[in-house]
Scaffold this motif. Structure first.
Motif, PDB file in Angstrom:
ATOM      1  N   VAL A  14       0.859  -1.185   0.000  1.00  0.00           N
ATOM      2  CA  VAL A  14       0.000   0.000   0.000  1.00  0.00           C
ATOM      3  C   VAL A  14       0.894   1.234   0.000  1.00  0.00           C
ATOM      4  CG1 VAL A  14      -1.863   1.219   1.169  1.00  0.00           C
ATOM      5  CG2 VAL A  14      -1.752  -1.276   1.276  1.00  0.00           C
ATOM      6  N   ALA A  15       0.829   2.024  -1.088  1.00  0.00           N
ATOM      7  CA  ALA A  15       1.718   3.176  -1.233  1.00  0.00           C
ATOM      8  C   ALA A  15       1.310   4.339  -0.333  1.00  0.00           C
ATOM      9  CB  ALA A  15       1.752   3.627  -2.690  1.00  0.00           C
ATOM     10  N   ASN A  16       0.014   4.576  -0.184  1.00  0.00           N
ATOM     11  CA  ASN A  16      -0.447   5.715   0.619  1.00  0.00           C
ATOM     12  C   ASN A  16      -1.125   5.234   1.896  1.00  0.00           C
ATOM     13  OD1 ASN A  16      -2.572   4.631  -0.873  1.00  0.00           O
ATOM     14  ND2 ASN A  16      -3.673   6.583  -1.016  1.00  0.00           N
ATOM     15  N   ASP A  38      -5.454   3.483  -1.052  1.00  0.00           N
ATOM     16  CA  ASP A  38      -6.070   2.982  -2.277  1.00  0.00           C
ATOM     17  C   ASP A  38      -5.078   2.807  -3.426  1.00  0.00           C
ATOM     18  OD1 ASP A  38      -5.613   5.659  -2.498  1.00  0.00           O
ATOM     19  OD2 ASP A  38      -7.556   6.168  -3.378  1.00  0.00           O
ATOM     20  N   HIS A  39      -3.821   3.180  -3.220  1.00  0.00           N
ATOM     21  CA  HIS A  39      -2.796   2.947  -4.241  1.00  0.00           C
ATOM     22  C   HIS A  39      -2.029   1.682  -3.851  1.00  0.00           C
ATOM     23  CE1 HIS A  39      -3.509   6.696  -6.329  1.00  0.00           C
ATOM     24  NE2 HIS A  39      -3.462   7.343  -5.175  1.00  0.00           N
ATOM     25  N   ARG A  40      -2.318   0.597  -4.543  1.00  0.00           N
ATOM     26  CA  ARG A  40      -1.803  -0.705  -4.111  1.00  0.00           C
ATOM     27  C   ARG A  40      -1.131  -1.455  -5.261  1.00  0.00           C
ATOM     28  NH1 ARG A  40      -6.421  -3.140   0.023  1.00  0.00           N
ATOM     29  NH2 ARG A  40      -6.822  -1.172   1.119  1.00  0.00           N
TER      30      ARG A  40
END
Length: 232
Positions: A14-16, A38-40
């Motif tokens: 998960v980036a964020n 939500d950036h995965r």
């Protein structure tokens, strides 16, 4: 990073994700440092073709033709047992050898060599004899009857077969090989014989392989690793 075994073997990054520490609230922008997660990036671990083939037949009853075809196509996965497993040497065993020997001891089995498995799949013959055993108890006057079935080879000797074999297959594509114990058994019913190959404890190898790959990913990225699924 989040790792899961079920329903899929996968690693999710998960980036964020939420930042560390307490949150502060801003009347205009809302919670400072909040992450929507939500950036995965999702990596699904690819099971090797060898693993898929052996797991597909493990515990399944096979005809002699099906067994012979499977062994012919996958004989390179079957490896020679070590002298320790053949009881030819009493030298200090490796931990994996001790585990295999424990399995053999518990099921009263013995390890066979690859050529024996090939011969069993191609030239397996059973001669069955049935005897009636009568036992009389003079103390209470009771009599017991017991039918005894015995399987013999072509020369009339009791059938003695190797019941265990070693296979070495990768869990994931391109990864290291794992030594696994496979049990060979058969069941005679009327004029037909069914065969079975049962791989012992594949879940242990699967878990070990995944934990190793997750640890390698963590070391390369320096990201925290958690087991489970991230919040939606």
């Amino acid at each position: 990073m989040f790792a899961t075994y079920t329903p899929e073997l996968k690693l999710t990054t998960v980036a964020n994700y939420h930042e560390h520490g307490p949150r502060s609230w801003d009347a205009v922008t809302g919670e400072a440092g909040a992450g929507f997660a939500d950036h995965r990036g999702v990596y699904t671990f690819p099971l090797s073709e060898e693993w898929k083939r052996w797991m597909a037949v493990s515990g399944k009853e096979l005809t002699r033709e099906e067994l012979a075809e499977f062994i012919d196509n996958n004989i390179l996965d079957v490896i020679e047992p070590t002298p320790y497993l053949l009881n030819a040497s009493s030298s200090d065993p490796a931990p994996w050898e001790e585990r295999c020997a424990t399995i053999a001891e518990k099921i009263d089995g013995r390890f066979g060599q690859p050529h024996e498995l090939v011969n069993l799949s191609r030239q397996f013959t059973i001669n069955e004899t049935s005897d009636l055993k009568v036992t009389a108890n003079r103390n209470d006057g009771t009599t017991s009857l017991q039918f005894v079935n015995e399987h013999k080879d072509d020369e009339g000797r009791p059938l003695k077969l190797p019941s265990l074999f070693l296979i070495a297959i990768p869990v994931f594509d391109g990864m290291d090989l794992y030594r696994l114990t496979a049990r060979f058994s058969y069941r005679k019913s009327s004029s037909t014989v069914k065969f079975r190959l049962q791989v012992f404890q594949p879940d242990i190898a699967l878990r070990d392989a995944m934990e190793g790959e997750c640890a390698r990913a963590q070391a390369a990225t320096q990201l925290p690793l958690m087991w489970g699924t991230p919040e939606r």
